[in-house]
Design an enzyme around this catalytic site. Structure first.
Site, PDB file in Angstrom:
ATOM      1  CB  CYS A 130      -0.913  -0.020   1.230  1.00  0.00           C
ATOM      2  SG  CYS A 130      -1.921   1.465   1.346  1.00  0.00           S
ATOM      3  CB  CYS A 133      -0.698   2.569   4.105  1.00  0.00           C
ATOM      4  SG  CYS A 133      -2.098   1.856   3.270  1.00  0.00           S
ATOM      5  CG  ASP A 134       3.140   1.004   4.349  1.00  0.00           C
ATOM      6  OD1 ASP A 134       2.621   1.451   5.377  1.00  0.00           O
ATOM      7  OD2 ASP A 134       3.031  -0.174   3.980  1.00  0.00           O
TER       8      ASP A 134
END
Ligand code: NAP
Length: 302
Positions: A130, A133-134
């Protein structure tokens, strides 16, 4: 007992809940992770009719609020078994048991793994599924994205704005995703397309230090010196727990047509977890409506 038990709080499940509640039925949604499904990882949604532009997160939050404000209940529990006894569905979760007159499977799909050496060991230590997200953890560092679909293209675009170099590794020389995004990416100075190439292994002892790739035309291997590997090679369904009550196709999707009915009367299926050609937000929402209305019709006939 609920009228409808919906398994999965992605766009299909939440849309089903909206339709069920508006038809005067009680709906409970069981969700193993967070609401919203995969769309929460999409930075921009531009192709949902009637919404010019929104973030995946905002889209999901609106859907969630719409469903719960109409009275749907959301329980954060993983459904592990569905059975039908004496005309009533029993849905077992990791925390308890729910009874419902009808059930809608809307389990979506989960990230496909590459299955190469180093992937599992370094997940969370440089391997991610992701970018939204990261990506922030890789600010200024070099990364690789694997895949050629819209998710990989969008991930590469997000990462190009945060990271140093971005290598986009795809196994063919044509991308599956939208041409418009490919064009935008090709104009970015820090994005390099590594085409006709498959990942061989993720290198690194405790943290990712590189991605070894092999050119499928020349058989030559090279190591891309990256700190992060973002895997975006599509999704796989997760319906095995329900194979007692629903037929699965060879790929593991619930076998059903556009009417969203399964081989068990009163059990319906909606969204990405169903056999279908086009897996989009619009088709997930459409399935939510179709399955919920079919469930209501079924309940009314009891
Ligand atoms: P996808 O379209 O299925 O693409 C998966 C990509 O990964 C393909 O390019 C595929 O290569 C490659 N691949 C699969 N297995 C691989 C392996 N083992 N090793 C290396 N490469 C592999 O998946 P997605 O990009 O996650 O998209 C899923 C659906 O969501 C699509 O319908 C997509 O259009 C949609 N989506 C839409 C948006 C948007 O509209 N904003 C954003 C994201 C996703 P091949 O091309 O060679 O098969």
């Amino acid at each position: 007992m609920y009228d409808v038990c919906i398994i999965g709080a992605g766009p299909a499940g939440l849309s089903a809940a909206i339709y069920a509640q508006r038809a005067g039925k009680t709906a409970v949604i069981l969700e193993a992770a967070g609401y919203g499904g995969q769309i929460i990882n999409t930075p921009e949604v531009e192709n949902y009719p009637g919404l010019k532009r929104t973030s995946g997160f905002e889209f999901a939050r609106n859907l969630y609020e719409q469903a719960t404000e109409l009275g749907a209940e959301l329980k954060y529990e993983k459904a592990v078994k569905v059975a039908k006894e004496n005309g009533v569905f029993q849905v077992a979760t990791t925390a308890g048991l729910y009874e419902a007159k009808a059930v809608i499977l809307a389990t979506g799909a989960k990230n496909r793994k590459l299955g190469i050496d180093g992937e599992e060991k370094l997940t969370g230590s440089g391997v991610s599924y992701c970018a939204t997200c990261d990506g922030n953890f890789f600010r200024g560092r070099d990364v690789a994205v694997v895949g050629g679909g819209n998710t990989a293209l969008e991930d590469a675009e997000v990462l190009a704005g945060l990271c140093g170099k971005v290598f986009l590794v795809h196994r063919r020389d044509q991308f599956r995703g939208d041409e418009k995004t490919v064009k935008r990416l090709s104009e970015k100075e820090n994005v390099t397309f590594v085409l006709d190439s498959v990942p061989v292994c993720v290198e690194g002892d405790f943290m990712v230090s590189g991605l070894r790739v092999r050119n499928v035309k020349t058989d030559e291997e090279q190591v891309l010196p990256v700190a992060g590997v973002f895997v975006a090679v599509g999704q796989v369904p997760d319906n095995q727990d329900f194979s007692d009550v629903a037929e699965l196709d060879p790929a593991g999707y619930v076998a059903a047509g556009e009417d969203c009915t399964t081989r068990t009367e009163g059990l319906f299926v909606a969204g990405d977890c169903r056999t279908k050609k086009v897996r989009q937000l619009t088709t997930a929402a459409a399935d939510g409506a179709v399955s919920a209305l079919a469930a209501c019709e079924y309940i009314n006939s009891l």
